[in-house]
Design a protein around this motif. Structure first.
Motif, PDB file in Angstrom:
ATOM      1  N   SER A  18       0.845  -1.199   0.000  1.00 59.96           N
ATOM      2  CA  SER A  18       0.000   0.000   0.000  1.00 59.96           C
ATOM      3  C   SER A  18       0.879   1.248   0.000  1.00 59.96           C
ATOM      4  CB  SER A  18      -0.887  -0.027   1.257  1.00 59.96           C
ATOM      5  OG  SER A  18      -1.560   1.199   1.436  1.00 59.96           O
ATOM      6  N   ILE A  20       3.135   4.454   0.095  1.00 68.79           N
ATOM      7  CA  ILE A  20       4.494   4.801  -0.354  1.00 68.79           C
ATOM      8  C   ILE A  20       5.286   3.544  -0.712  1.00 68.79           C
ATOM      9  CG2 ILE A  20       6.692   5.828   0.365  1.00 68.79           C
ATOM     10  CD1 ILE A  20       5.024   7.562   2.388  1.00 68.79           C
ATOM     11  N   ASP A  39       4.341  -7.738   3.399  1.00 72.24           N
ATOM     12  CA  ASP A  39       3.285  -6.963   4.073  1.00 72.24           C
ATOM     13  C   ASP A  39       2.488  -7.863   4.995  1.00 72.24           C
ATOM     14  OD1 ASP A  39       1.997  -3.991   3.197  1.00 72.24           O
ATOM     15  OD2 ASP A  39       0.637  -5.309   4.330  1.00 72.24           O
ATOM     16  N   LEU A  40       1.926  -7.251   6.028  1.00 71.27           N
ATOM     17  CA  LEU A  40       1.037  -7.958   6.954  1.00 71.27           C
ATOM     18  C   LEU A  40      -0.163  -8.531   6.209  1.00 71.27           C
ATOM     19  CD1 LEU A  40       0.690  -8.449  10.031  1.00 71.27           C
ATOM     20  CD2 LEU A  40      -0.601  -6.337  10.133  1.00 71.27           C
ATOM     21  N   ASP A  62       4.986  -9.981   9.470  1.00 69.32           N
ATOM     22  CA  ASP A  62       4.581  -9.094  10.562  1.00 69.32           C
ATOM     23  C   ASP A  62       5.875  -8.582  11.177  1.00 69.32           C
ATOM     24  OD1 ASP A  62       3.717  -7.764  12.765  1.00 69.32           O
ATOM     25  OD2 ASP A  62       2.563  -9.416  13.613  1.00 69.32           O
ATOM     26  N   VAL A  63       6.167  -7.313  10.986  1.00 65.76           N
ATOM     27  CA  VAL A  63       7.459  -6.790  11.458  1.00 65.76           C
ATOM     28  C   VAL A  63       7.519  -6.675  12.984  1.00 65.76           C
ATOM     29  CG1 VAL A  63       7.895  -5.563   9.289  1.00 65.76           C
ATOM     30  CG2 VAL A  63       6.910  -4.328  11.241  1.00 65.76           C
ATOM     31  N   HIS A  89      10.292  -0.057   5.771  1.00 63.16           N
ATOM     32  CA  HIS A  89       9.316   0.995   5.490  1.00 63.16           C
ATOM     33  C   HIS A  89       8.134   1.035   6.468  1.00 63.16           C
ATOM     34  CE1 HIS A  89       6.943   3.817   3.264  1.00 63.16           C
ATOM     35  NE2 HIS A  89       5.945   2.959   3.226  1.00 63.16           N
ATOM     36  N   TYR A 157       5.440   8.165  18.346  1.00 65.99           N
ATOM     37  CA  TYR A 157       5.789   8.081  16.920  1.00 65.99           C
ATOM     38  C   TYR A 157       7.023   8.937  16.617  1.00 65.99           C
ATOM     39  CZ  TYR A 157       5.083   8.606  11.830  1.00 65.99           C
ATOM     40  OH  TYR A 157       5.241   8.624  10.461  1.00 65.99           O
ATOM     41  N   LYS A 161      10.715   7.540  15.483  1.00 66.70           N
ATOM     42  CA  LYS A 161      11.332   7.920  14.199  1.00 66.70           C
ATOM     43  C   LYS A 161      12.684   8.604  14.442  1.00 66.70           C
ATOM     44  CE  LYS A 161       8.184   6.545  11.169  1.00 66.70           C
ATOM     45  NZ  LYS A 161       8.403   5.304  10.390  1.00 66.70           N
ATOM     46  N   GLY A 188       7.109  14.380   4.668  1.00 62.65           N
ATOM     47  CA  GLY A 188       6.059  15.160   5.318  1.00 62.65           C
ATOM     48  C   GLY A 188       4.749  14.472   4.977  1.00 62.65           C
ATOM     49  N   VAL A 190       1.949  12.814   3.047  1.00 63.24           N
ATOM     50  CA  VAL A 190       1.860  12.146   1.741  1.00 63.24           C
ATOM     51  C   VAL A 190       0.475  11.523   1.648  1.00 63.24           C
ATOM     52  CG1 VAL A 190       2.779  10.288   0.303  1.00 63.24           C
ATOM     53  CG2 VAL A 190       4.336  11.636   1.723  1.00 63.24           C
ATOM     54  N   THR A 192      -1.768   9.035   1.319  1.00 59.24           N
ATOM     55  CA  THR A 192      -1.855   7.569   1.324  1.00 59.24           C
ATOM     56  C   THR A 192      -3.078   7.177   2.167  1.00 59.24           C
ATOM     57  OG1 THR A 192      -0.578   7.424   3.357  1.00 59.24           O
ATOM     58  CG2 THR A 192       0.670   7.296   1.305  1.00 59.24           C
TER      59      THR A 192
HETATM   60  N1  LIG Z   1       1.690   8.822   4.586  1.00 56.42           N
HETATM   61  C1  LIG Z   1       2.330   9.809   5.197  1.00 56.42           C
HETATM   62  O1  LIG Z   1       1.889  10.962   5.194  1.00 56.42           O
HETATM   63  C2  LIG Z   1       3.628   9.529   5.894  1.00 56.42           C
HETATM   64  C3  LIG Z   1       4.383  10.622   6.347  1.00 56.42           C
HETATM   65  C4  LIG Z   1       5.582  10.386   7.010  1.00 56.42           C
HETATM   66  C5  LIG Z   1       6.041   9.089   7.171  1.00 56.42           C
HETATM   67  N2  LIG Z   1       5.283   8.037   6.705  1.00 56.42           N
HETATM   68  C6  LIG Z   1       5.816   6.693   6.940  1.00 56.42           C
HETATM   69  O2  LIG Z   1       5.605   5.868   5.803  1.00 56.42           O
HETATM   70  C7  LIG Z   1       5.463   4.511   6.241  1.00 56.42           C
HETATM   71  C8  LIG Z   1       4.188   3.841   5.752  1.00 56.42           C
HETATM   72  O3  LIG Z   1       3.292   4.740   5.410  1.00 56.42           O
HETATM   73  P1  LIG Z   1       2.352   4.619   4.115  1.00 56.42           P
HETATM   74  O4  LIG Z   1       1.844   5.979   3.967  1.00 56.42           O
HETATM   75  O5  LIG Z   1       3.010   3.949   2.976  1.00 56.42           O
HETATM   76  O6  LIG Z   1       1.199   3.679   4.811  1.00 56.42           O
HETATM   77  P2  LIG Z   1       0.055   2.755   4.262  1.00 56.42           P
HETATM   78  O7  LIG Z   1      -0.946   2.691   5.362  1.00 56.42           O
HETATM   79  O8  LIG Z   1      -0.396   3.150   2.905  1.00 56.42           O
HETATM   80  O9  LIG Z   1       0.765   1.318   4.153  1.00 56.42           O
HETATM   81  C9  LIG Z   1       1.264   0.681   5.252  1.00 56.42           C
HETATM   82  C10 LIG Z   1       1.412  -0.803   4.914  1.00 56.42           C
HETATM   83  O10 LIG Z   1       2.083  -1.430   6.014  1.00 56.42           O
HETATM   84  C11 LIG Z   1       1.438  -2.662   6.294  1.00 56.42           C
HETATM   85  N3  LIG Z   1       1.680  -3.014   7.704  1.00 56.42           N
HETATM   86  C12 LIG Z   1       1.108  -2.471   8.803  1.00 56.42           C
HETATM   87  N4  LIG Z   1       1.561  -3.080   9.909  1.00 56.42           N
HETATM   88  C13 LIG Z   1       2.452  -4.027   9.501  1.00 56.42           C
HETATM   89  C14 LIG Z   1       3.244  -4.998  10.174  1.00 56.42           C
HETATM   90  N5  LIG Z   1       3.198  -5.126  11.514  1.00 56.42           N
HETATM   91  N6  LIG Z   1       4.051  -5.788   9.441  1.00 56.42           N
HETATM   92  C15 LIG Z   1       4.080  -5.686   8.089  1.00 56.42           C
HETATM   93  N7  LIG Z   1       3.341  -4.798   7.382  1.00 56.42           N
HETATM   94  C16 LIG Z   1       2.533  -3.981   8.089  1.00 56.42           C
HETATM   95  C17 LIG Z   1      -0.034  -2.415   5.992  1.00 56.42           C
HETATM   96  O11 LIG Z   1      -0.722  -3.654   5.750  1.00 56.42           O
HETATM   97  C18 LIG Z   1       0.053  -1.511   4.757  1.00 56.42           C
HETATM   98  O12 LIG Z   1       0.036  -2.253   3.539  1.00 56.42           O
HETATM   99  C19 LIG Z   1       5.505   4.527   7.754  1.00 56.42           C
HETATM  100  O13 LIG Z   1       6.822   4.260   8.190  1.00 56.42           O
HETATM  101  C20 LIG Z   1       5.108   5.961   8.065  1.00 56.42           C
HETATM  102  O14 LIG Z   1       5.563   6.356   9.341  1.00 56.42           O
HETATM  103  C21 LIG Z   1       4.100   8.233   6.069  1.00 56.42           C
END
Ligand SMILES: NC(=O)c1ccc[n+]([C@@H]2O[C@H](COP(=O)([O-])OP(=O)(O)OC[C@H]3O[C@@H](n4cnc5c(N)ncnc54)[C@H](O)[C@@H]3O)[C@@H](O)[C@H]2O)c1
Length: 264
Positions: A18, A20, A39-40, A62-63, A89, A157, A161, A188, A190, A192
């Motif tokens: 999903s 990013i 992915d989970l 599952d991380v 990620h 959080y 980070k 920043g 994004v 999603t």
């Molecule tokens: N979206 C933003 O605005 C934003 C901003 C800053 C940082 N981030 C960082 O980006 C990363 C992910 O964000 P995203 O926007 O891509 O999220 P997202 O929700 O689109 O995707 C997250 C994915 O991680 C998977 N996941 C959740 N828990 C898990 C686990 N325990 N083991 C394995 N997979 C797992 C979910 O099934 C999902 O597919 C995170 O590290 C988040 O902190 C996002």
């Protein structure tokens, strides 16, 4: 868009079904990499791999579970014959429980540390021996601007980070002489599912008002930076955190109010 910037690179991305992570997987595969989409959500990982093609493989992980991370790295090595790039990620915290310090649920503090920081430690420790044996490798950690400064909520959080930002420097320092680089991307806001589901639309608008650019990022904006860090184009870069935030943290905190006063 396709190219060959990542030809022969074998990549693992956690949380790649999903947002990013998925965009990064798609862009890396388009540049010739073989990508393990971990992915989970196993079904979503398999669907993303089928959709992306180019030898992408989906796997459940599952991380939060060390044995599951071990199986993921084993799967990459067995399937691809080695591992060149690890993207740690997955991350986040539950915004309903990760509040200001006095109202913070301590269980959520532990979970956030495990999800963001411990998972990065565990996966990197398993990937490093393969990279050291090959004499090269790139570890890319996804952090956040929340790890760069204080905020009103989500202190677990932000602290988790920040830990990963410093860990990035330690990995870079300790394994650079073995040919392994380690960098972080700090997004920043994004657009999603994570942002859409957790942050009200008016708050997202307010973030854009505080960006230097009149934009909210797309998953691809971060994915391209991850392509660069995975590629040999970034061979002289290690221990760094690449901030991709529309200029949020580059400008004075009062710039948005000044723009409003000036009618800009
Ligand atoms: N979206 C933003 O605005 C934003 C901003 C800053 C940082 N981030 C960082 O980006 C990363 C992910 O964000 P995203 O926007 O891509 O999220 P997202 O929700 O689109 O995707 C997250 C994915 O991680 C998977 N996941 C959740 N828990 C898990 C686990 N325990 N083991 C394995 N997979 C797992 C979910 O099934 C999902 O597919 C995170 O590290 C988040 O902190 C996002």
């Amino acid at each position: 868009m396709t190219g060959n910037r990542l030809d022969h690179k074998r990549v693992v991305i956690t949380g790649a079904a999903s947002g990013i992570g998925r965009a990064a997987a798609q862009l890396m595969a388009g540049e010739g990499a073989r990508v393990l989409i971990a992915d989970l959500d196993a079904d979503a990982a398999a669907a993303a791999a089928a959709d992306i093609g180019g030898g992408a493989v989906g796997v459940a992980v599952d991380v939060l579970d060390e044995a599951s991370i071990t199986a993921m790295i084993g799967c990459a090595v067995d399937t691809f014959g080695g591992l060149d790039v690890l993207c740690n990620h997955v991350g986040g915290s539950d915004p309903r429980k990760d509040l200001d310090l006095l109202r913070l649920d301590l269980h959520e503090w532990d979970r956030a540390m495990a999800l963001n920081a411990r998972s990065t430690v565990v996966a990197s420790r398993l990937a490093l021996p393969h990279m050291i044996a090959a004499g090269s490798g790139s570890i890319i950690n996804t952090v956040s601007v929340a790890g760069l400064a204080g905020d009103t909520l989500q202190c677990a959080y932000g602290a988790a980070k920040a830990a990963v930002i410093r860990l990035t420097q330690y990995i870079a320092t300790q394994y650079g002489r073995k040919g392994v680089r380690c960098n972080a991307v700090a997004p920043g806001a994004v657009m999603t599912p994570a942002l859409r589901d957790n942050v009200p639309a008016d708050v997202i608008d307010d973030i854009r008002r505080h960006n230097a650019l009149d934009l909210i990022g797309t998953p691809e904006d971060i994915g391209w930076a991850m392509v660069y860090l995975a590629s040999d184009e970034s061979r002289y870069m290690t221990g760094q955190t690449l901030v991709l935030d529309g200029g949020l943290t580059a400008q004075s905190p009062i710039a948005a109010s000044r723009r409003a006063l000036l009618g800009d």
